[in-house]
Design a protein around this motif. Structure first.
Motif, PDB file in Angstrom:
ATOM      1  N   THR A   1      -5.508 -18.413  60.307  1.00 35.21           N
ATOM      2  CA  THR A   1      -4.466 -19.228  60.953  1.00 35.21           C
ATOM      3  C   THR A   1      -4.402 -20.650  60.384  1.00 35.21           C
ATOM      4  OG1 THR A   1      -6.069 -19.779  62.681  1.00 35.21           O
ATOM      5  CG2 THR A   1      -4.507 -17.998  63.161  1.00 35.21           C
ATOM      6  N   VAL A   2      -5.466 -21.086  59.745  1.00 32.15           N
ATOM      7  CA  VAL A   2      -5.503 -22.452  59.202  1.00 32.15           C
ATOM      8  C   VAL A   2      -6.328 -22.481  57.915  1.00 32.15           C
ATOM      9  CG1 VAL A   2      -5.960 -24.893  59.714  1.00 32.15           C
ATOM     10  CG2 VAL A   2      -5.669 -23.284  61.602  1.00 32.15           C
ATOM     11  N   PHE A   3      -5.883 -23.271  56.949  1.00 33.42           N
ATOM     12  CA  PHE A   3      -6.701 -23.568  55.763  1.00 33.42           C
ATOM     13  C   PHE A   3      -7.020 -25.065  55.737  1.00 33.42           C
ATOM     14  CE2 PHE A   3      -5.427 -19.343  54.737  1.00 33.42           C
ATOM     15  CZ  PHE A   3      -6.448 -18.846  53.957  1.00 33.42           C
ATOM     16  N   GLY A   4      -6.104 -25.863  55.221  1.00 34.53           N
ATOM     17  CA  GLY A   4      -6.404 -27.299  55.140  1.00 34.53           C
ATOM     18  C   GLY A   4      -6.219 -28.043  56.440  1.00 34.53           C
ATOM     19  N   GLY A   5      -5.552 -27.405  57.377  1.00 31.73           N
ATOM     20  CA  GLY A   5      -5.122 -28.056  58.621  1.00 31.73           C
ATOM     21  C   GLY A   5      -3.694 -27.630  58.884  1.00 31.73           C
ATOM     22  N   LEU A   6      -3.331 -27.454  60.123  1.00 32.49           N
ATOM     23  CA  LEU A   6      -2.016 -26.922  60.469  1.00 32.49           C
ATOM     24  C   LEU A   6      -0.886 -27.733  59.820  1.00 32.49           C
ATOM     25  CD1 LEU A   6      -1.067 -24.557  62.194  1.00 32.49           C
ATOM     26  CD2 LEU A   6      -0.873 -26.130  64.133  1.00 32.49           C
ATOM     27  N   ARG A   7      -1.001 -29.050  59.884  1.00 37.43           N
ATOM     28  CA  ARG A   7       0.070 -29.903  59.360  1.00 37.43           C
ATOM     29  C   ARG A   7       0.082 -29.961  57.853  1.00 37.43           C
ATOM     30  NH1 ARG A   7       0.734 -35.055  63.278  1.00 37.43           N
ATOM     31  NH2 ARG A   7       0.459 -33.842  65.186  1.00 37.43           N
TER      32      ARG A   7
END
Ligand code: THG
Length: 385
Positions: free
Chosen positions: A39-45
């Motif tokens: 659901t996330v890699f570097g951060g949602l944004r």
């Protein structure tokens, strides 16, 4: 629930790309069709901004295929699909809500007609396989219903087409939206569709041999540098902005396609019959009592929201918030809300009884989210010095 770790076990299936996903630093996962979904890699944004500008590689193996194959495949496909598949063409994809006999949604897959006698239903998060196998057995329909070894890999983002051309050749450009064609890879022919769970454009590669998962990932990864390719995954912010519904969140077993606002994908006026049709016609005639809408909300940025949260008007519950997030591009909080029909109109005011306190919400049509937030920004703008 606070964010916690998920304990691995055999029940929680890995995918052909799981090693690559982990090596590339996935920091969050959910469970979808009994499988790991990042659901996330570097951060949602950060993932969101990158997706809207460049191109990402997504492990969407969780989009499992329910394969119907055999002499009666077309008959069974038509019977289960609220979308009219009677004229479905080989090489095309159809977003096809699946209902029970009461018109309640069982799943909202993408249906692919693979051959005259073969369909894949690329499913959302529910055990649709059991429903279809039960129907085939109980009704004595001459088909094989199975979950084949097929694991979609999505390439999403504005630079997806150029990257895919570098891997599979110029013919990629000829694939129209929601159509697919077969392309060679390592001695196999892989179905590649122009589709995917984002509004940024892209493709889904239906890998049908798990042992080639890392080879496929690497073949794309190796061509990706000049397009700033990064690993990614379906992004909560982007999909809410884009108005893409999530089964299990925005609509569930309790809701019908009419309540979910999916009427343009179902056919109640044709001759063809399907499971749930009579119930849906009755509901259309009587009128729905609730409806899925967009919502814009004021207050602090909504980052980790526990849904569903109740919506009230004058202290009376009128619905639930089904998904919500802060959108950096709209500079406001946006989401989906299932609300009673009296409040299901553009501009209706509701209160979100959030755990972090209450906030004001304005209902809007799905797909126009952000419009009013933009006006709110204009309203909020400071006067010139
Ligand atoms: N791709 C594939 N399988 C999937 C999804 C996918 N299975 C699970 C989930 N996603 C199913 N739900 C959706 C919801 C919306 C769309 C696709 C799958 C979608 N909708 C487009 C839209 O709303 O703009 C267009 C629909 C159409 O024109 O028919 O793409 O993403 N393989």
């Amino acid at each position: 629930m606070a964010d916690t770790l998920i304990s691995p076990s055999r029940r929680l299936r890995t995918t052909p790309y799981s090693n690559r996903v982990a090596e590339n630093g996935a920091t969050g996962y959910t469970v979808y069709n009994h499988m790991w979904l990042p659901t996330v890699f570097g951060g949602l944004r950060q993932d969101y901004s990158h997706l809207k500008e460049y191109v990402q590689i997504w492990d969407v193996s969780v989009e499992r295929q329910v394969e119907i194959k055999g002499p009666d495949a077309h008959k069974l496909a038509c019977l289960i699909s609220a979308r009219d598949l009677s004229k479905a063409q080989v090489g095309r994809c159809y977003y096809a809500p699946i209902c029970d006999q009461h018109g309640k949604m069982i799943n909202d897959p993408v249906a692919l007609r693979i051959a005259d006698d073969q369909y894949w239903f690329s499913i959302a998060d529910s055990d649709m396989l059991l429903w279809v196998q039960g129907l085939a057995y109980g009704m004595g329909i001459d088909v094989e219903v199975s979950e084949p070894d097929v694991s979609p890999l999505a390439i999403q983002g504005p630079m997806a087409e150029d990257l895919m051309v570098d891997v599979f050749g110029e013919a990629i450009r000829d694939i129209k939206f929601f159509r697919f064609a077969a392309f060679p890879f390592k001695g196999r022919m892989l179905n590649i569709a122009r589709s995917g769970w984002s509004k940024q454009g892209g493709f889904e590669i239906y890998l049908d041999d798990s042992s080639l998962g890392e080879d496929l990932w690497d073949a794309i990864w190796d061509k990706g540098e000049k397009y700033y390719l990064r690993p990614g995954c379906p992004n909560l912010i982007e999909r809410i902005e884009g108005g893409l519904l999530s089964y299990g969140n925005d609509m569930t077993r309790e809701d019908t396609p009419l309540e979910a606002g999916l009427e343009k994908f179902i056919n109640l006026d044709g001759d063809a019959d399907f499971i749930g049709k009579a119930a849906l016609i009755a509901q259309r005639d009587a009128g729905v009592t609730k409806r899925l809408m967009g919502i814009e909300m004021d207050g602090m940025e909504m980052t980790s929201v526990s849904v569903p949260e109740p919506l009230t008007v004058d202290g009376k519950k009128v619905g639930i918030l089904t998904s919500a997030v802060f959108s950096p591009d709209y500079e406001g909080n946006i989401g989906f809300a299932m609300v009673s029909v009296e409040h299901a109109y553009d501009g209706a005011k509701v209160t979100v009884e959030s755990l972090q306190g209450s906030r004001e919400g304005t209902i809007c049509e799905v797909g126009t989210m952000g419009k009013r937030v933009q006006e709110m920004i204009a309203f909020r703008k400071l006067p010139p010095e």
